[in-house]
Structure formats: structure tokens, C-alpha cells
Design a protein around this motif. Structure first.
Motif, PDB file in Angstrom:
ATOM      1  N   MET A  30      91.546 -12.294   5.493  1.00 23.52           N
ATOM      2  CA  MET A  30      92.255 -12.782   6.670  1.00 23.52           C
ATOM      3  C   MET A  30      91.881 -11.938   7.882  1.00 23.52           C
ATOM      4  O   MET A  30      91.661 -12.482   8.983  1.00 23.52           O
ATOM      5  CB  MET A  30      93.766 -12.745   6.446  1.00 23.52           C
ATOM      6  CG  MET A  30      94.575 -13.285   7.619  1.00 23.52           C
ATOM      7  SD  MET A  30      94.406 -15.057   7.870  1.00 23.52           S
ATOM      8  CE  MET A  30      95.810 -15.631   6.893  1.00 23.52           C
ATOM      9  N   ARG A  31      91.793 -10.645   7.708  1.00 24.33           N
ATOM     10  CA  ARG A  31      91.373  -9.770   8.811  1.00 24.33           C
ATOM     11  C   ARG A  31      89.971 -10.131   9.271  1.00 24.33           C
ATOM     12  O   ARG A  31      89.722 -10.274  10.482  1.00 24.33           O
ATOM     13  CB  ARG A  31      91.432  -8.314   8.375  1.00 24.33           C
ATOM     14  CG  ARG A  31      90.854  -7.356   9.421  1.00 24.33           C
ATOM     15  CD  ARG A  31      90.727  -5.943   8.855  1.00 24.33           C
ATOM     16  NE  ARG A  31      92.031  -5.322   8.692  1.00 24.33           N
ATOM     17  CZ  ARG A  31      92.237  -4.214   7.985  1.00 24.33           C
ATOM     18  NH1 ARG A  31      91.242  -3.636   7.350  1.00 24.33           N
ATOM     19  NH2 ARG A  31      93.450  -3.697   7.907  1.00 24.33           N
ATOM     20  N   THR A  32      89.044 -10.266   8.350  1.00 25.79           N
ATOM     21  CA  THR A  32      87.661 -10.591   8.692  1.00 25.79           C
ATOM     22  C   THR A  32      87.584 -11.905   9.464  1.00 25.79           C
ATOM     23  O   THR A  32      86.880 -12.012  10.473  1.00 25.79           O
ATOM     24  CB  THR A  32      86.799 -10.691   7.424  1.00 25.79           C
ATOM     25  OG1 THR A  32      86.882  -9.458   6.698  1.00 25.79           O
ATOM     26  CG2 THR A  32      85.336 -10.967   7.778  1.00 25.79           C
TER      27      THR A  32
ATOM     28  N   THR B  50      86.511 -17.244  -0.154  1.00 28.70           N
ATOM     29  CA  THR B  50      86.327 -16.107   0.746  1.00 28.70           C
ATOM     30  C   THR B  50      84.847 -15.793   0.952  1.00 28.70           C
ATOM     31  O   THR B  50      84.512 -14.727   1.460  1.00 28.70           O
ATOM     32  CB  THR B  50      87.049 -14.863   0.179  1.00 28.70           C
ATOM     33  OG1 THR B  50      86.526 -14.571  -1.128  1.00 28.70           O
ATOM     34  CG2 THR B  50      88.544 -15.106   0.088  1.00 28.70           C
ATOM     35  N   HIS B  51      84.000 -16.713   0.582  1.00 32.56           N
ATOM     36  CA  HIS B  51      82.556 -16.506   0.720  1.00 32.56           C
ATOM     37  C   HIS B  51      82.215 -16.186   2.176  1.00 32.56           C
ATOM     38  O   HIS B  51      82.718 -16.817   3.114  1.00 32.56           O
ATOM     39  CB  HIS B  51      81.811 -17.768   0.282  1.00 32.56           C
ATOM     40  CG  HIS B  51      80.355 -17.569   0.014  1.00 32.56           C
ATOM     41  ND1 HIS B  51      79.450 -17.296   1.018  1.00 32.56           N
ATOM     42  CD2 HIS B  51      79.641 -17.592  -1.139  1.00 32.56           C
ATOM     43  CE1 HIS B  51      78.239 -17.172   0.491  1.00 32.56           C
ATOM     44  NE2 HIS B  51      78.328 -17.347  -0.821  1.00 32.56           N
ATOM     45  N   GLU B  52      81.354 -15.214   2.360  1.00 35.14           N
ATOM     46  CA  GLU B  52      81.032 -14.765   3.727  1.00 35.14           C
ATOM     47  C   GLU B  52      80.411 -15.874   4.568  1.00 35.14           C
ATOM     48  O   GLU B  52      80.565 -15.890   5.796  1.00 35.14           O
ATOM     49  CB  GLU B  52      80.088 -13.559   3.677  1.00 35.14           C
ATOM     50  CG  GLU B  52      78.736 -13.838   3.055  1.00 35.14           C
ATOM     51  CD  GLU B  52      77.833 -12.614   3.051  1.00 35.14           C
ATOM     52  OE1 GLU B  52      76.634 -12.793   2.782  1.00 35.14           O
ATOM     53  OE2 GLU B  52      78.320 -11.505   3.329  1.00 35.14           O
ATOM     54  N   ASP B  53      79.725 -16.833   3.944  1.00 34.47           N
ATOM     55  CA  ASP B  53      79.102 -17.907   4.720  1.00 34.47           C
ATOM     56  C   ASP B  53      80.129 -18.866   5.308  1.00 34.47           C
ATOM     57  O   ASP B  53      79.897 -19.457   6.371  1.00 34.47           O
ATOM     58  CB  ASP B  53      78.106 -18.688   3.849  1.00 34.47           C
ATOM     59  CG  ASP B  53      76.766 -17.980   3.719  1.00 34.47           C
ATOM     60  OD1 ASP B  53      76.409 -17.238   4.658  1.00 34.47           O
ATOM     61  OD2 ASP B  53      76.089 -18.148   2.695  1.00 34.47           O
ATOM     62  N   ILE B  54      81.264 -19.041   4.636  1.00 34.67           N
ATOM     63  CA  ILE B  54      82.329 -19.876   5.213  1.00 34.67           C
ATOM     64  C   ILE B  54      82.832 -19.242   6.501  1.00 34.67           C
ATOM     65  O   ILE B  54      82.956 -19.906   7.541  1.00 34.67           O
ATOM     66  CB  ILE B  54      83.487 -20.043   4.204  1.00 34.67           C
ATOM     67  CG1 ILE B  54      83.001 -20.760   2.945  1.00 34.67           C
ATOM     68  CG2 ILE B  54      84.639 -20.816   4.859  1.00 34.67           C
ATOM     69  CD1 ILE B  54      84.072 -20.870   1.872  1.00 34.67           C
ATOM     70  N   ILE B  55      83.105 -17.962   6.443  1.00 34.90           N
ATOM     71  CA  ILE B  55      83.578 -17.242   7.625  1.00 34.90           C
ATOM     72  C   ILE B  55      82.500 -17.213   8.704  1.00 34.90           C
ATOM     73  O   ILE B  55      82.779 -17.432   9.884  1.00 34.90           O
ATOM     74  CB  ILE B  55      84.017 -15.810   7.244  1.00 34.90           C
ATOM     75  CG1 ILE B  55      85.211 -15.869   6.289  1.00 34.90           C
ATOM     76  CG2 ILE B  55      84.355 -14.987   8.490  1.00 34.90           C
ATOM     77  CD1 ILE B  55      85.651 -14.521   5.752  1.00 34.90           C
TER      78      ILE B  55
END
Length: 314
Positions: free
Chosen positions: A145-147, A186-191
């Protein structure tokens, strides 16, 4: 389009004097305050505040805070502020909310503001609270959530309308793989995609997703998990894809719940009145078979109701 009905020409000094008179004596003239501030645009309100301070060596907003109360006071207070100051105050309230932050409001403002607007909001936030928005947000959140939230408020998205169709196709597959195959929400690519791509590019990617897989990405997210982080992803997607539809839903839920959610009603009306509240009203009417004006009048009362209806164009 804006719903505010304001005069092309007005006397800031005369308005300041009328507001002073409305705040003096045994009782506050709430109708007088509504009749002036509710029918002035942001530039006119700024000039009125300055004229009031020049005439009476007093801050108009602080005077209004001392004279008014309840939901009416909060609505007038936020309306009287400059737009960037208002959004900074709303964000600060959302971040400091206990026991958990109001992530929906943070995502909402981040995803519906332009690059220039978000930069102005962040500057206003620093001036008002002596911290950066990112600093306070990071302090009150953890993990993914922070990221995600810090990423939304930190990035300066390119404002162009260009779309890379090949990229949209490839990234729709990346999203589908992360969500439906790996179950890695929570995959980094989604973010990365939601916080860095332009809004037209994200919309193109999500359209590819729906065309290729037969359903929207928000449905896949809704079907799988109900945690705050996944909910924040859905809010971001809805704000990016069709924020007018999103706002119409927010205000419908706020009015229809057991006990009106005045905070959400005030936020939507006050922040969108000078932008696109007219279109939001049209969406609301189409989807609910009742006008927003009627719904607001039914579920609010007193000076608060009168002020909201004025901002709605009555």
C-alpha cells in the motif's frame, strides 16, 4: 462543466463588507454567506478574501470557522480555500484518519488531478503542514500500500494523448498473468503500470485486457481479494478510466447509506463544482433515474443543504 452560477463582474470590497455584516450581530446571516460565496468562482473568492483582510485586518476563513458549525462549516471552509489548498487539506485529513488512512480519497485526488494540479497540491501541502505529502503518506502506510500510494502522488505523468498499441497489448498480458495466473496482486508490474503510464495508455491497456479476456480487470480484482490494497487498485482504475462515473457512484453510496456520509458528499460537490459536476449530475441522473439535486435535497437539511444546492447550480 462547472455548475457554479457567478457574475461576470463583482465588487470584492462590497462582497467583503456584506460578509462582515453577515458575521456580526447576535446571529450569523447564513443565507447571506451562501448568496455570496456560493456564487463566486475561485478567482473571485480569492480576491474577496484579500479584500476582507485589507479592510478588517482579519482572516475571512478563520472568521467563518468561528461563526459556522457542523457540516455547513466544513463545506464553506473548504469552498473558501484556494483549490490546491483545499485538496491539500482533504489529503491531510485522509492521511491522518484513524485507525487507518482513507486510501480511497488519496487515490481519488491523485488519479483525477492533472500533473500541474497535483504539483500545486503538493506545494500547498508542504506550506500548510511543513512536511511533504510523500513523507506523511509513507509514515502512515506499510508494504505494498505504501509503494502504491507514494507512487501515485510522486509520479509526474506525461500529459500527452499518444497511445502505443503494441505496448498496450503486451502490458495487458502482463497484468492478466500477474492477476489471474500467478495470483500476484502485489506484483511490481501492476504498480508500475498504474503509477507511471499515461492515462490514455492505461485505458488502452485495460481495453485490450477486456477484449482479450472477456471481462474487466476490476472484476478479476474484485473476485479474488477484498483487502484494502486491492480495493485501492480498483479505485485507481475506475478514476483513471471514467472518473465521472466513479464520482456519481461515490455520491450515490454516500446518500443512500444508513446515515448520510456528509464527508463524501461535501468532497465530491466542493471539489468538482468548478470542473465537471454538470457531467457528473448527468451520469447520476442516467444511472439512478433521479436528479442529484433531488437526492441531495432529500438527504441533507438546513444551511448545509442550501449551500450544496447552490453549488449544484440552483
Amino acid at each position: 462543466m462547472s455548475t457554479i452560477v457567478f457574475p461576470d463582474h463583482h465588487s470584492a470590497a462590497a462582497d467583503a463588507e456584506a460578509l462582515r455584516k453577515a458575521c456580526q450581530g447576535w446571529g450569523t446571516d447564513e443565507k447571506g454567506i451562501i448568496g455570496i460565496l456560493g456564487k463566486r468562482n475561485a478567482i473571485q473568492r480569492k480576491v474577496i478574501r484579500q479584500a476582507y483582510e485589507d479592510l478588517y485586518q482579519e482572516d475571512l476563513i478563520k472568521r467563518l470557522e468561528s461563526e459556522l458549525s457542523g457540516d455547513f462549516e466544513k463545506a464553506v471552509y473548504r469552498w473558501a480555500l484556494d483549490p490546491e489548498d483545499r485538496d491539500a487539506e482533504i489529503l491531510h485529513t485522509a492521511i491522518k484518519k484513524t485507525p487507518t488512512i482513507d486510501y480511497r480519497t488519496i487515490v481519488e485526488i491523485s488519479c483525477t488531478s492533472s500533473y500541474e494540479e497535483l504539483l500545486a497540491i503538493k506545494r500547498a501541502y508542504q506550506i500548510r503542514y511543513k512536511h511533504s505529502l510523500e513523507e506523511d503518506l509513507a509514515q502512515r502506510t506499510t508494504s505494498h500500500m505504501r509503494t502504491f500510494l507514494v507512487g501515485l502522488v510522486s509520479i509526474f505523468r506525461y500529459q500527452g494523448e499518444d497511445i502505443n498499441a503494441k505496448l498496450a497489448n503486451s502490458e495487458s498480458e502482463i497484468l492478466h498473468g500477474a492477476i489471474c495466473k500467478e495470483k500476484a496482486f502485489t506484483h511490481e508490474d501492476i504498480i508500475r503500470i498504474l503509477t507511471t503510464r499515461t492515462k490514455p495508455q492505461i485505458i488502452a491497456t485495460l481495453n485490450h485486457y477486456k477484449d482479450d479476456h472477456g471481462t474487466s480487470i476490476t472484476k478479476h480484482l474484485r473476485d479474488e481479494q477484498s483487502c484494502d490494497y486491492v480495493s485501492a487498485l480498483r479505485v485507481a482504475i475506475r478514476c483513471i478510466c471514467d472518473h465521472k462515473k466513479y464520482y456519481a457512484k461515490v455520491i450515490r453510496q454516500a446518500l443512500n447509506r444508513a446515515g448520510t456520509d456528509e464527508e463524501s458528499v461535501t468532497r465530491v460537490v466542493v471539489t468538482r463544482a468548478e470542473k465537471d459536476l454538470k457531467e457528473i449530475k448527468e451520469v447520476y441522473h442516467k444511472r439512478n433515474s433521479v436528479t442529484l439535486d433531488h437526492a441531495v435535497a432529500k438527504d441533507t437539511s438546513g444551511d448545509y443543504k442550501a449551500f450544496l444546492l447552490t453549488l449544484l447550480g440552483n
